[in-house]
Design a protein around this motif. Structure first.
Motif, PDB file in Angstrom:
ATOM      1  N   VAL A  80      28.023  60.754  39.222  1.00 13.73           N
ATOM      2  CA  VAL A  80      29.013  60.253  40.161  1.00 13.73           C
ATOM      3  C   VAL A  80      29.099  58.743  40.003  1.00 13.73           C
ATOM      4  O   VAL A  80      28.077  58.050  39.935  1.00 13.73           O
ATOM      5  N   GLN A  81      30.314  58.274  39.962  1.00 14.05           N
ATOM      6  CA  GLN A  81      30.507  56.837  39.831  1.00 14.05           C
ATOM      7  C   GLN A  81      31.691  56.404  40.671  1.00 14.05           C
ATOM      8  O   GLN A  81      32.742  57.060  40.668  1.00 14.05           O
ATOM      9  N   LEU A  82      31.499  55.334  41.397  1.00 14.98           N
ATOM     10  CA  LEU A  82      32.578  54.718  42.147  1.00 14.98           C
ATOM     11  C   LEU A  82      32.737  53.306  41.608  1.00 14.98           C
ATOM     12  O   LEU A  82      31.856  52.466  41.783  1.00 14.98           O
ATOM     13  N   GLN A  83      33.839  53.069  40.936  1.00 20.37           N
ATOM     14  CA  GLN A  83      34.075  51.753  40.353  1.00 20.37           C
ATOM     15  C   GLN A  83      35.015  50.968  41.253  1.00 20.37           C
ATOM     16  O   GLN A  83      36.116  51.437  41.561  1.00 20.37           O
ATOM     17  N   VAL A  84      34.577  49.799  41.615  1.00 17.02           N
ATOM     18  CA  VAL A  84      35.345  48.954  42.533  1.00 17.02           C
ATOM     19  C   VAL A  84      35.995  47.826  41.754  1.00 17.02           C
ATOM     20  O   VAL A  84      35.354  47.177  40.921  1.00 17.02           O
ATOM     21  N   PHE A  85      37.252  47.606  42.055  1.00 18.03           N
ATOM     22  CA  PHE A  85      38.025  46.545  41.414  1.00 18.03           C
ATOM     23  C   PHE A  85      38.644  45.660  42.484  1.00 18.03           C
ATOM     24  O   PHE A  85      38.940  46.106  43.587  1.00 18.03           O
ATOM     25  N   GLY A  86      38.884  44.443  42.114  1.00 17.35           N
ATOM     26  CA  GLY A  86      39.504  43.511  43.028  1.00 17.35           C
ATOM     27  C   GLY A  86      38.471  42.526  43.541  1.00 17.35           C
ATOM     28  O   GLY A  86      37.437  42.324  42.938  1.00 17.35           O
ATOM     29  N   GLY A  87      38.732  41.944  44.657  1.00 14.16           N
ATOM     30  CA  GLY A  87      37.843  40.920  45.166  1.00 14.16           C
ATOM     31  C   GLY A  87      38.179  39.587  44.556  1.00 14.16           C
ATOM     32  O   GLY A  87      39.058  39.473  43.700  1.00 14.16           O
ATOM     33  N   GLY A  88      37.478  38.582  45.011  1.00  9.86           N
ATOM     34  CA  GLY A  88      37.717  37.258  44.483  1.00  9.86           C
ATOM     35  C   GLY A  88      37.857  36.245  45.592  1.00  9.86           C
ATOM     36  O   GLY A  88      37.437  36.469  46.732  1.00  9.86           O
ATOM     37  N   PHE A  89      38.495  35.166  45.243  1.00 10.96           N
ATOM     38  CA  PHE A  89      38.629  34.027  46.153  1.00 10.96           C
ATOM     39  C   PHE A  89      40.061  33.962  46.642  1.00 10.96           C
ATOM     40  O   PHE A  89      41.010  34.020  45.864  1.00 10.96           O
ATOM     41  N   VAL A  90      40.215  33.806  47.945  1.00  9.02           N
ATOM     42  CA  VAL A  90      41.566  33.719  48.516  1.00  9.02           C
ATOM     43  C   VAL A  90      41.533  32.765  49.705  1.00  9.02           C
ATOM     44  O   VAL A  90      40.507  32.636  50.392  1.00  9.02           O
ATOM     45  N   GLN A  91      42.625  32.111  49.931  1.00 10.71           N
ATOM     46  CA  GLN A  91      42.710  31.191  51.058  1.00 10.71           C
ATOM     47  C   GLN A  91      43.045  31.953  52.341  1.00 10.71           C
ATOM     48  O   GLN A  91      43.659  33.025  52.300  1.00 10.71           O
ATOM     49  N   ALA A  92      42.636  31.409  53.446  1.00 10.83           N
ATOM     50  CA  ALA A  92      42.919  32.022  54.737  1.00 10.83           C
ATOM     51  C   ALA A  92      44.419  32.254  54.884  1.00 10.83           C
ATOM     52  O   ALA A  92      45.222  31.396  54.510  1.00 10.83           O
ATOM     53  N   GLY A  93      44.748  33.415  55.407  1.00 10.62           N
ATOM     54  CA  GLY A  93      46.143  33.792  55.546  1.00 10.62           C
ATOM     55  C   GLY A  93      46.686  34.567  54.362  1.00 10.62           C
ATOM     56  O   GLY A  93      47.779  35.135  54.432  1.00 10.62           O
ATOM     57  N   GLY A  94      45.920  34.609  53.311  1.00 10.83           N
ATOM     58  CA  GLY A  94      46.353  35.296  52.103  1.00 10.83           C
ATOM     59  C   GLY A  94      46.071  36.780  52.138  1.00 10.83           C
ATOM     60  O   GLY A  94      45.612  37.336  53.141  1.00 10.83           O
TER      61      GLY A  94
END
Length: 114
Positions: free
Chosen positions: A1-15
């Protein structure tokens, strides 16, 4: 079983930011899928979930700012977050509950700057 997560990172407030989780090794359509997060120095907390029937639920802290959606054909669940706040900064995890078992994906860091 594998759950691969994508996304995340740096974002400014309100984004906005979108996280995705792709599962393998489970019958995705029969699984409850959820997102959790863990902020620095805090316990992991539930963020949102999607039942196999498509019912969704959200923590009060993200309600109205986040949408969890699933694509059973792609074995994928996503979390779209908007109007992000610095307090949304955390490591976000994907979770699957199926057949009496619980599986976690690796975390992805979301950093929201003020």
């Amino acid at each position: 079983v594998q759950l691969q997560v994508f996304g995340g990172g740096f974002v400014q407030a309100g984004g906005s930011l979108r996280l995705s989780c792709v599962a393998s090794g489970i019958i995705f359509s029969n699984s409850l899928m959820a997102w959790y997060r863990q902020a620095p120095g805090k316990q992991r907390e539930w963020v949102a979930s999607s039942t196999r029937g498509g019912f969704t639920n959200y923590a009060d802290s993200v309600k109205g700012r986040s949408t969890i959606s699933r694509d059973n054909a792609k074995n994928a669940v996503s979390l779209q977050m908007s109007s992000l706040k610095p307090e949304d900064t955390a490591v976000y995890y994907c979770k699957a509950i199926t057949g009496g078992y619980t599986y976690w994906g690796q975390g992805t860091l979301v950093t929201v700057s003020s």
